[in-house]
Design a protein around this motif. Structure first.
Motif, short mmCIF file in Angstrom:
data_model
loop_
_atom_site.label_atom_id
_atom_site.label_comp_id
_atom_site.label_asym_id
_atom_site.label_seq_id
_atom_site.Cartn_x
_atom_site.Cartn_y
_atom_site.Cartn_z
N SER A 173 -6.10 -1.15 3.44
CA SER A 173 -7.00 -1.80 2.48
C SER A 173 -8.39 -1.19 2.59
O SER A 173 -8.63 -0.07 2.14
CB SER A 173 -7.02 -3.31 2.72
N GLN A 174 -9.31 -1.87 3.28
CA GLN A 174 -10.69 -1.41 3.35
C GLN A 174 -11.12 -0.95 4.74
O GLN A 174 -12.19 -0.35 4.89
CB GLN A 174 -11.64 -2.53 2.89
N ARG A 222 5.32 10.25 -3.57
CA ARG A 222 4.77 8.91 -3.42
C ARG A 222 4.03 8.76 -2.09
O ARG A 222 2.98 8.10 -2.01
CB ARG A 222 5.89 7.88 -3.51
N CYS A 235 0.80 -1.23 0.00
CA CYS A 235 0.00 0.00 0.00
C CYS A 235 0.83 1.28 0.00
O CYS A 235 0.29 2.37 -0.20
CB CYS A 235 -0.96 0.00 1.18
N GLU A 285 0.62 10.55 -2.39
CA GLU A 285 -0.33 9.77 -3.19
C GLU A 285 -0.90 8.59 -2.39
O GLU A 285 -2.11 8.34 -2.41
CB GLU A 285 0.37 9.25 -4.45
N ALA A 286 -0.03 7.86 -1.70
CA ALA A 286 -0.49 6.70 -0.93
C ALA A 286 -1.38 7.13 0.23
O ALA A 286 -2.38 6.45 0.54
CB ALA A 286 0.72 5.91 -0.41
N THR A 287 -1.05 8.25 0.85
CA THR A 287 -1.84 8.74 1.98
C THR A 287 -3.25 9.11 1.53
O THR A 287 -4.24 8.74 2.17
CB THR A 287 -1.15 9.95 2.64
N ILE A 288 -3.35 9.84 0.44
CA ILE A 288 -4.67 10.23 -0.09
C ILE A 288 -5.46 8.99 -0.49
O ILE A 288 -6.66 8.86 -0.19
CB ILE A 288 -4.51 11.19 -1.28
N LYS A 289 -4.81 8.07 -1.15
CA LYS A 289 -5.50 6.88 -1.65
C LYS A 289 -6.10 6.05 -0.52
O LYS A 289 -7.24 5.55 -0.64
CB LYS A 289 -4.51 6.02 -2.46
N HIS A 290 -5.38 5.91 0.59
CA HIS A 290 -5.80 4.95 1.62
C HIS A 290 -6.47 5.58 2.84
O HIS A 290 -7.11 4.87 3.61
CB HIS A 290 -4.61 4.12 2.06
#
Length: 645
Positions: A497-498, A469, A412, A472-477
């Motif tokens: 994940s969820q 990077r 992630c 991006e990962a922080t916003i995504k998850h």
């Protein structure tokens, strides 16, 4: 030092090159078998406050009679003056000072307010114990065993001198008592030698002083507490700040800024050598260094460095800037060169010596703060440029960057942590405000390298890439819909994940500063941030928001109840959003919950605003002081008048 309302001693502490901090106090040493008993730890911490609440005097010279009309003056950093009178007509003025040789001198001047001679009883109470600071934590991360308590006490028959020695601590206290009264027969002690284990000394004597109208009597008690272990410490000379002049008009704002500045410089900075200074979070409950607390403490000093010309006269400004420059450089030297990292990472907390207090618990945010502090220092104090360049070329920063990259989850792209910034274990491994910090530290380090040049181990372009990077990962998850509010916001924790946890804590300062720092790069992200803070400051924030009563607000599951750090977040959020009513309410709560000296507790009662936890807590006062210096409270700071306060 800490005193009660009568000017007697509740605690006298000193740096020890082996144990960190040793203390002289009127109560026995912490029970070393109860480090994991949170109720006992909290109870032990409150002993000083209990003495004050019960009007029970500490050790030292005690003047008999109920006190009235007390005033306290703390204009000088090494001197406190307490004045009051008794119902028997005795005027008492007590001056407690730290002399050049680090002797503490308690000078008591007695005069009578009556037209005839008054005989007043005085008592010299030497009921004290020489202990190591307990370092007991509510979230214990690995106790350091306490040396066996042993108080070896001897006093002269006339009470003119005494010694208290704890050979297990390799520490010693020495005292001298004198009176400038010809017919004063002195204090007669009958138990002149005591050996006590796990108990304070029991030793007191009473005498009478005849006060003639117009003839003051001076009684002096001198104390010196010192380590018997050789030390490399060579404390830098203090500037004479006795005639400091402050020009800020708002008395509450001035009290907060000045009080926290004096407390931080006087009680929380420990020079352990000519070039290194440890900063502790407080001098009573936890005299330990935490990277997190230390960053905000030192950042406050930097804000004072930058803005002091607006709140003090030019002479005072120069003196404090010189002092602050020494402390900032000394702390950076301590955290980068003295603080031990046996597993390469920075530990949760440290003794003043630089030895880790806790085990190898990995707190993600603690790895970031020293790096940001270094970047800030160069921005606030440009003449530290070569010092910063030297640290960049050493191994510490590449080590920390490498650890972060090693910890990064390959699936992630997030960074795990063992605990939250409240030192509490996490349900899921990834924590939001710590990711704001990781992104921010990569970004700031990249900027520093662009100014000073890349090193063999650090390149600005690579750090820029890591920052992108991480963002991006922080916003995504972390961006997710809160099922309670049905609004998109930043989750507090995620499994990558969820699964998400929706909560916000008074300790999570980076979340409220995310917009200022540039984390919210789009209008959509700014809306997510806004919804996060609206949730944080509402009853929907279960376990974090304690809204009942006029002083209700954001707090923490760590210590339940409203926190002044929560008021700070409320103030900053209101200022950023332009909500003048909310800003005024936050400022009112801040003013009403500050102590008389401008300091703040950890938590307060929602109905009364009174302290409910940890009266000495430097972090919130430093945050609020910084907010005032940045004009976060509105038109407080610009109200400067020509005449000196």
């Amino acid at each position: 030092m800490s005193f009660d309302q009568f000017g007697t001693f509740l605690q006298l502490g000193v740096y020890h090159p082996k144990h960190g901090v040793v203390l002289l106090s009127p109560f026995k040493q912490f029970d070393g078998s109860r480090f994991y008993d949170a109720a006992y730890v909290r109870s032990y911490r409150t002993q000083l406050l209990n003495y004050v609440e019960r009007s029970k005097p500490g050790f030292g010279l005690q003047i008999q009679g109920e006190a009235a009309d007390a005033t306290v003056t703390t204009r000088h950093p090494d001197r406190m003056i307490l004045s009051y009178h008794t119902q028997d007509g005795v005027q008492v003025q007590r001056t407690v000072s730290v002399e050049a040789d680090r002797t503490v001198k308690q000078t008591t001047v007695l005069t009578t307010l009556k037209s005839s001679t008054v005989s007043t009883p005085v008592q010299l109470d030497l009921g004290m114990s020489l202990n190591r600071a307990s370092y007991g934590q509510l979230t214990e991360g690995g106790p350091i065993p306490l040396p066996e308590s042993l108080n070896l006490f001897q006093v002269a028959k006339d009470g003119s001198s005494f010694t208290l020695h704890n050979p297990n601590l390799e520490a010693r206290a020495e005292g001298i008592f004198s009176a400038d009264l010809a017919d004063f027969e002195g204090m007669t002690f009958y138990d002149d030698w005591q050996t006590l284990r796990d108990e304070p000394v029991q030793c007191k004597a009473t005498a009478r002083v005849n006060l003639i109208p117009g003839v003051p009597v001076t009684l002096t008690l001198s104390l010196r507490l010192r380590s018997q272990v050789p030390s490399s410490r060579n404390r830098p000379g203090d500037h004479d700040l006795q005639n400091s002049t402050w020009t800020l008009q708002d008395p509450v704002a001035l009290n907060i800024i000045h009080g926290n500045l004096q407390y931080l410089l006087g009680n929380c900075t420990i020079p352990i050598s000519e070039s290194s200074t440890c900063v502790i979070t407080d001098h009573v409950a936890l005299p330990l260094g935490w990277n997190r607390d230390n960053y905000w403490q030192v950042r406050f000093l930097m804000e004072v460095f930058r803005h002091i010309g607006r709140i003090a006269d030019p002479s005072t400004a120069r003196l404090y800037q010189d002092k602050i420059r020494t402390v900032v450089k000394g702390h950076l030297n301590w955290v980068f060169r003295d603080a031990e990292r046996p597993q390469r990472l920075w530990h949760r907390s440290y003794l003043a010596t630089g030895v880790p207090k806790d085990g190898p618990i990995f707190q993600l945010d603690q790895q970031c703060y020293p790096l940001i502090e270094l970047c800030d220092a160069l921005g606030f104090i440009p003449d530290l440029k070569e010092f910063a360049r030297d640290i960049l070329h050493e191994s510490t920063i590449p080590d920390i960057v490498a650890i972060l990259c090693e910890k990064r989850d390959s699936q992630c792209g997030l960074y795990p942590t063992d605990e939250t910034p409240g030192d509490d274990p996490v349900l899921f491994p990834f924590h939001f405000s710590s990711h704001v910090l990781v992104w921010y530290v990569f970004r700031r380090l990249a900027g520093l390298l662009k100014d000073l040049g890349d090193t063999d181990s650090l390149q600005a372009s690579r750090l820029d890439n890591l920052a992108n990077r991480t963002h991006e990962a922080t916003i995504k998850h972390f961006v997710a819909t809160n099922p309670k509010t049905q609004t998109p916001m930043f989750a507090y924790l995620t499994d990558g994940s969820q699964e998400h946890v929706f909560y916000h804590d008074a300790n999570d300062i980076p979340t409220v500063l995310a917009k200022d720092w540039g984390f919210c790069k789009t209008p959509e992200l700014e809306n997510v941030w806004t919804q996060t803070l609206h949730f944080a400051l509402s009853p929907a924030n279960d376990g974090g928001f304690y809204g009942t009563g006029p002083f209700g607000g954001l707090g923490s599951v760590h210590t339940r109840g409203p926190w002044p750090l929560g008021y700070y977040q409320e103030l900053v959020f209101a200022e950023i959003k332009g909500d003048t009513d909310a800003r005024a309410m936050a400022w009112w709560r801040i003013k009403e919950t500050s102590f008389y000296d401008g300091l703040f507790p950890e938590a307060v009662d929602g109905y009364t605003g009174q302290c409910t936890s940890k009266a000495w807590f430097s972090w919130p006062g430093c945050m609020i002081g910084s907010a005032l210096l940045q004009d976060r409270a509105g038109e407080v700071l610009p109200q400067i008048r020509d005449k000196n306060v």
